[in-house]
Design a protein around this motif. Structure first.
Motif, mmCIF file in Angstrom:
data_model
loop_
_atom_site.group_PDB
_atom_site.id
_atom_site.type_symbol
_atom_site.label_atom_id
_atom_site.label_comp_id
_atom_site.label_asym_id
_atom_site.label_seq_id
_atom_site.Cartn_x
_atom_site.Cartn_y
_atom_site.Cartn_z
ATOM 1 N N SER A 42 4.343 -21.629 21.903
ATOM 2 C CA SER A 42 5.399 -20.781 22.494
ATOM 3 C C SER A 42 5.259 -20.575 23.998
ATOM 4 N N CYS A 43 4.832 -21.595 24.723
ATOM 5 C CA CYS A 43 4.813 -21.401 26.179
ATOM 6 C C CYS A 43 5.792 -22.360 26.855
ATOM 7 N N GLY A 44 6.708 -22.911 26.079
ATOM 8 C CA GLY A 44 7.772 -23.742 26.656
ATOM 9 C C GLY A 44 7.351 -25.168 26.957
ATOM 10 N N LYS A 45 6.232 -25.600 26.372
ATOM 11 C CA LYS A 45 5.734 -26.970 26.593
ATOM 12 C C LYS A 45 6.784 -28.028 26.280
ATOM 13 N N SER A 46 7.344 -27.927 25.058
ATOM 14 C CA SER A 46 8.228 -29.016 24.645
ATOM 15 C C SER A 46 9.516 -29.015 25.457
ATOM 16 N N THR A 47 10.016 -27.851 25.835
ATOM 17 C CA THR A 47 11.228 -27.809 26.656
ATOM 18 C C THR A 47 10.960 -28.520 27.979
ATOM 19 N N MET A 48 9.824 -28.206 28.606
ATOM 20 C CA MET A 48 9.561 -28.829 29.908
ATOM 21 C C MET A 48 9.239 -30.313 29.780
ATOM 22 N N LYS A 62 10.337 -32.409 27.404
ATOM 23 C CA LYS A 62 11.592 -33.092 27.057
ATOM 24 C C LYS A 62 12.453 -33.278 28.291
ATOM 25 N N ASP A 63 12.532 -32.205 29.042
ATOM 26 C CA ASP A 63 13.351 -32.192 30.239
ATOM 27 C C ASP A 63 12.856 -33.184 31.301
ATOM 28 N N LEU A 64 11.526 -33.193 31.489
ATOM 29 C CA LEU A 64 10.949 -34.119 32.467
ATOM 30 C C LEU A 64 11.216 -35.558 32.035
ATOM 31 N N ALA A 65 10.966 -35.845 30.748
ATOM 32 C CA ALA A 65 11.144 -37.215 30.245
ATOM 33 C C ALA A 65 12.572 -37.689 30.500
ATOM 34 N N LYS A 66 13.530 -36.813 30.232
ATOM 35 C CA LYS A 66 14.933 -37.170 30.419
ATOM 36 C C LYS A 66 15.213 -37.469 31.893
ATOM 37 N N SER A 67 14.694 -36.617 32.769
ATOM 38 C CA SER A 67 15.038 -36.781 34.175
ATOM 39 C C SER A 67 14.363 -37.988 34.821
ATOM 40 N N LEU A 121 19.271 -35.687 21.966
ATOM 41 C CA LEU A 121 17.974 -35.063 21.669
ATOM 42 C C LEU A 121 17.205 -35.875 20.627
ATOM 43 N N PRO A 122 15.859 -35.919 20.768
ATOM 44 C CA PRO A 122 15.067 -36.687 19.807
ATOM 45 C C PRO A 122 15.052 -36.052 18.412
ATOM 46 N N GLN A 123 15.174 -36.873 17.412
ATOM 47 C CA GLN A 123 15.140 -36.420 16.023
ATOM 48 C C GLN A 123 13.936 -37.055 15.350
ATOM 49 N N THR A 124 13.260 -36.299 14.494
ATOM 50 C CA THR A 124 12.065 -36.797 13.807
ATOM 51 C C THR A 124 12.459 -37.429 12.472
ATOM 52 N N TYR A 125 11.944 -38.628 12.222
ATOM 53 C CA TYR A 125 12.208 -39.327 10.960
ATOM 54 C C TYR A 125 10.916 -39.486 10.179
ATOM 55 N N LEU A 126 11.002 -39.182 8.872
ATOM 56 C CA LEU A 126 9.875 -39.383 7.968
ATOM 57 C C LEU A 126 10.297 -40.453 6.971
ATOM 58 N N ASN A 127 9.606 -41.572 6.992
ATOM 59 C CA ASN A 127 9.957 -42.714 6.132
ATOM 60 C C ASN A 127 11.467 -42.977 6.123
ATOM 61 N N GLY A 128 12.054 -43.001 7.314
ATOM 62 C CA GLY A 128 13.469 -43.367 7.452
ATOM 63 C C GLY A 128 14.467 -42.232 7.291
ATOM 64 N N GLU A 129 13.978 -41.033 6.905
ATOM 65 C CA GLU A 129 14.898 -39.897 6.715
ATOM 66 C C GLU A 129 14.795 -38.916 7.891
ATOM 67 N N ASN A 130 15.943 -38.454 8.370
ATOM 68 C CA ASN A 130 15.928 -37.466 9.451
ATOM 69 C C ASN A 130 15.485 -36.110 8.880
ATOM 70 N N ALA A 178 10.827 -27.901 38.810
ATOM 71 C CA ALA A 178 10.605 -28.433 40.153
ATOM 72 C C ALA A 178 9.130 -28.745 40.362
ATOM 73 N N TRP A 179 8.259 -27.866 39.884
ATOM 74 C CA TRP A 179 6.804 -28.050 40.028
ATOM 75 C C TRP A 179 6.356 -29.324 39.311
ATOM 76 N N LEU A 180 6.866 -29.504 38.110
ATOM 77 C CA LEU A 180 6.472 -30.644 37.282
ATOM 78 C C LEU A 180 6.934 -31.965 37.899
ATOM 79 N N LYS A 181 8.163 -31.964 38.382
ATOM 80 C CA LYS A 181 8.739 -33.157 38.999
ATOM 81 C C LYS A 181 7.912 -33.546 40.230
ATOM 82 N N GLU A 182 7.485 -32.529 40.967
ATOM 83 C CA GLU A 182 6.680 -32.747 42.164
ATOM 84 C C GLU A 182 5.343 -33.409 41.800
#
Ligand code: DC
Length: 230
Positions: free
Chosen positions: A13-19, A21-26, A81-90, A218-222
């Motif tokens: 819960s410290c916003g890791k995945s949001t940041m 995901k966002d960085l990867a996209k940009s 947005l990325p979706q997780t698949y388990l043995n071919g199922e979303n 901005a910090w991460l991009k830098e």
């Protein structure tokens, strides 16, 4: 600009995945949510009756079936947005539910599960150009990652963010209960015997308690530009 590997670890819960995901996209990199992989294995174990309501795990059977568990990610064409698949199922929805959330730490503590998932994660990152978030990415999965970030925020701040999110969804769980849950998860993450959560010595520490999402971005991009342009 060289293609690098980016490892983002930290507390829940410290916003890791949001940041991440966002960085990867940009920067047009692949994003991998390693927590989703532990969640998918947990869902598999529940569905196969290998993890009971009483939290009993049939380790022997799960070990034998590990080679049959395939987890991968695909982008949703409409949301991007990325979706997780388990043995071919979303399974994106099912892995975020309460049942999986309450049992995943048991599965994530099994050494043979970790070994199998780490191998899959390393294969996904073979070509670099990847942002992966989790608990052991900079320490175990990609110890040679060019950019490692360890994200944290004060427990009270993380609990308040989680509380606001839940309130927005109509969930009335009291703040004190959420804070207790955050503190318990921190303890479990840091004290489990296999791959406990810890900052890699060469990771940059990001305490985002007092930062806005835009400041973080901005910090991460830098940091990315600094390393990728070296
Ligand atoms: O980040 P998350 O809440 O989706 O993670 C789910 C669980 O998996 C959580 O108990 C921590 C664990 N995990 C892990 O042990 N190692 C990782 N690389 C990622 C997650």
């Amino acid at each position: 600009m060289k293609k690098i590997t980016i490892a983002i670890d930290g507390f829940s819960s410290c916003g890791k995945s949001t940041m991440a995901k966002d960085l990867a996209k940009s920067i047009n990199y692949i994003y991998i949510d390693s927590g989703a992989m532990y969640r998918a294995v947990t869902l598999y174990a529940i569905r196969q009756g290998l993890l009971t309501d009483k939290n009993e795990i049939n380790e022997q059977a799960l070990l034998q079936r590990m080679p049959q568990i395939k987890v991968n990610f695909r982008l949703d064409p409409t949301t991007g947005l990325p979706q997780t698949y388990l043995n071919g199922e979303n399974v994106e929805r099912d892995i975020r539910g309460m049942e999986v959330s309450s049992k995943v730490s048991l599965i994530a503590a099994l050494d043979f599960v970790r070994a199998a998932l780490v191998e899959m994660q390393q294969a996904m990152g073979k070509e670099k150009g990847i942002v992966m978030d989790g608990r052991d990415i900079g320490t175990v999965v990609f110890p040679d990652a060019e950019l490692k970030i360890f994200v944290t925020a004060r427990p009270e701040v993380r609990a308040k963010r989680r509380y606001d999110e839940l309130q927005a969804k109509g969930d009335k769980t009291p703040y004190e209960e959420i804070l207790k849950n955050v503190q318990e998860r921190d303890y479990i993450d840091q004290n489990r015997t296999v791959s406990p959560l810890r900052k890699a010595t060469d990771a940059l520490l990001l305490d985002n308690s007092e930062m806005t999402i835009a400041e973080q971005k901005a910090w991460l991009k830098e940091q990315f530009e600094r390393i990728a342009n070296e």
